[in-house]
Design a protein around this motif. Structure first.
Motif, PDB file in Angstrom:
ATOM      1  N   HIS A  54       0.788  -1.260   0.081  1.00 32.44           N
ATOM      2  CA  HIS A  54       0.106   0.010  -0.051  1.00 32.44           C
ATOM      3  C   HIS A  54       0.796   1.236  -0.105  1.00 32.44           C
ATOM      4  N   GLU A  55       1.368   1.556  -1.164  1.00 36.15           N
ATOM      5  CA  GLU A  55       2.197   2.691  -1.514  1.00 36.15           C
ATOM      6  C   GLU A  55       1.613   3.716  -2.681  1.00 36.15           C
ATOM      7  N   PRO A  56       1.970   4.998  -2.685  1.00 35.60           N
ATOM      8  CA  PRO A  56       1.215   5.607  -3.686  1.00 35.60           C
ATOM      9  C   PRO A  56       1.378   5.373  -5.089  1.00 35.60           C
ATOM     10  N   GLY A  57       2.854   4.722  -5.187  1.00 34.88           N
ATOM     11  CA  GLY A  57       2.908   4.202  -6.628  1.00 34.88           C
ATOM     12  C   GLY A  57       2.142   3.125  -7.197  1.00 34.88           C
ATOM     13  N   LEU A  58       1.954   2.060  -6.175  1.00 39.30           N
ATOM     14  CA  LEU A  58       0.936   0.995  -6.530  1.00 39.30           C
ATOM     15  C   LEU A  58      -0.393   1.431  -6.624  1.00 39.30           C
ATOM     16  N   ILE A  59      -0.598   2.263  -5.644  1.00 36.28           N
ATOM     17  CA  ILE A  59      -2.251   2.440  -5.889  1.00 36.28           C
ATOM     18  C   ILE A  59      -2.311   3.144  -7.037  1.00 36.28           C
ATOM     19  N   ALA A  60      -1.662   3.922  -7.306  1.00 33.70           N
ATOM     20  CA  ALA A  60      -1.749   4.852  -8.685  1.00 33.70           C
ATOM     21  C   ALA A  60      -1.853   3.582 -10.054  1.00 33.70           C
ATOM     22  N   ASP A  61      -0.825   2.663  -9.899  1.00 39.29           N
ATOM     23  CA  ASP A  61      -0.578   1.760 -10.954  1.00 39.29           C
ATOM     24  C   ASP A  61      -1.730   0.660 -10.852  1.00 39.29           C
ATOM     25  N   MET A  62      -2.566   0.331  -9.872  1.00 36.17           N
ATOM     26  CA  MET A  62      -3.686  -0.209  -9.854  1.00 36.17           C
ATOM     27  C   MET A  62      -4.838   0.188 -10.194  1.00 36.17           C
ATOM     28  N   ARG A  63      -4.835   1.666 -10.017  1.00 33.87           N
ATOM     29  CA  ARG A  63      -6.021   2.426 -10.504  1.00 33.87           C
ATOM     30  C   ARG A  63      -5.982   2.398 -12.108  1.00 33.87           C
ATOM     31  N   ARG A  64      -4.647   2.404 -12.686  1.00 34.57           N
ATOM     32  CA  ARG A  64      -4.436   2.527 -13.993  1.00 34.57           C
ATOM     33  C   ARG A  64      -5.037   1.112 -14.662  1.00 34.57           C
ATOM     34  N   ALA A  65      -4.646   0.042 -13.847  1.00 28.65           N
ATOM     35  CA  ALA A  65      -4.709  -1.398 -14.458  1.00 28.65           C
ATOM     36  C   ALA A  65      -6.292  -1.516 -14.539  1.00 28.65           C
ATOM     37  N   LEU A  66      -7.013  -1.093 -13.488  1.00 28.98           N
ATOM     38  CA  LEU A  66      -8.511  -1.348 -13.398  1.00 28.98           C
ATOM     39  C   LEU A  66      -9.031  -0.284 -14.495  1.00 28.98           C
ATOM     40  N   GLU A  67      -8.632   0.753 -14.950  1.00 28.72           N
ATOM     41  CA  GLU A  67      -9.168   1.428 -15.976  1.00 28.72           C
ATOM     42  C   GLU A  67      -8.791   0.878 -17.088  1.00 28.72           C
ATOM     43  N   MET A  68      -7.891   0.133 -17.428  1.00 32.57           N
ATOM     44  CA  MET A  68      -7.362  -0.499 -18.654  1.00 32.57           C
ATOM     45  C   MET A  68      -8.377  -1.901 -18.881  1.00 32.57           C
ATOM     46  N   ILE A  69      -8.649  -2.431 -17.606  1.00 35.55           N
ATOM     47  CA  ILE A  69      -9.386  -3.640 -17.804  1.00 35.55           C
ATOM     48  C   ILE A  69     -10.924  -3.441 -17.984  1.00 35.55           C
ATOM     49  N   ALA A  70     -11.388  -2.538 -17.321  1.00 36.83           N
ATOM     50  CA  ALA A  70     -12.908  -2.313 -17.404  1.00 36.83           C
ATOM     51  C   ALA A  70     -12.992  -0.691 -17.182  1.00 36.83           C
TER      52      ALA A  70
END
Length: 143
Positions: A54-70
């Motif tokens: 749970h760190e800012p970089g991975l939080i941003a990466d997860m949001r970006r991945a979710l946006e790409m998937i759905a």
């Protein structure tokens, strides 16, 4: 021994990622279980639980991945039928999943050094969330 507990917290929506590790640790420790498992479950169709650093970089990466998937602004039949514009929320939550099981060993969660338990609110608005925890295992008797 099986003990059911609940944790509650507020979220902001839009893939808000909340570190719930301290709440889970507190529930397990107060249960007295020394060895067993804790199962977390999200009642509802737009939230998910997983582990991540749970760190800012991975939080941003997860949001970006979710946006790409759905993608949020894609056409979803759910939105046409119900008009609530959260079809993407349901897809994202179902892909990550509503539950997580963590071993408890010597009264501690068996998490890695950089691993936290997170709740991800996929819905498109803030919400009050209540998760179910079932803590199962043995209590060592004091000698």
């Amino acid at each position: 021994m099986i003990e059911t507990r609940y944790i509650e917290f507020d979220t902001k929506g839009d893939a808000d990622m909340v570190d719930i590790t301290p709440m889970v640790v507190n529930a397990v420790q107060s249960s007295g279980v020394t060895d067993g498992i804790v199962v977390l479950f999200v009642p509802g169709a737009t939230g998910a639980v997983t582990t991540i650093e749970h760190e800012p970089g991975l939080i941003a990466d997860m949001r970006r991945a979710l946006e790409m998937i759905a993608p949020e602004h894609e056409e979803y039949e759910h939105n046409r039928r119900w008009g609530d514009d959260n079809g993407h929320s349901h897809i994202r939550a179902s892909l990550i999943g509503p539950s997580l099981t963590v071993p408890v060993v010597n009264s501690a969660l068996s998490l890695g050094r950089w691993q936290q338990i997170v709740f991800i609110d996929m819905d498109n608005r803030p919400r009050r969330r209540r998760l179910v925890l079932q803590i199962m295992g043995e209590k060592r008797s004091c000698r």
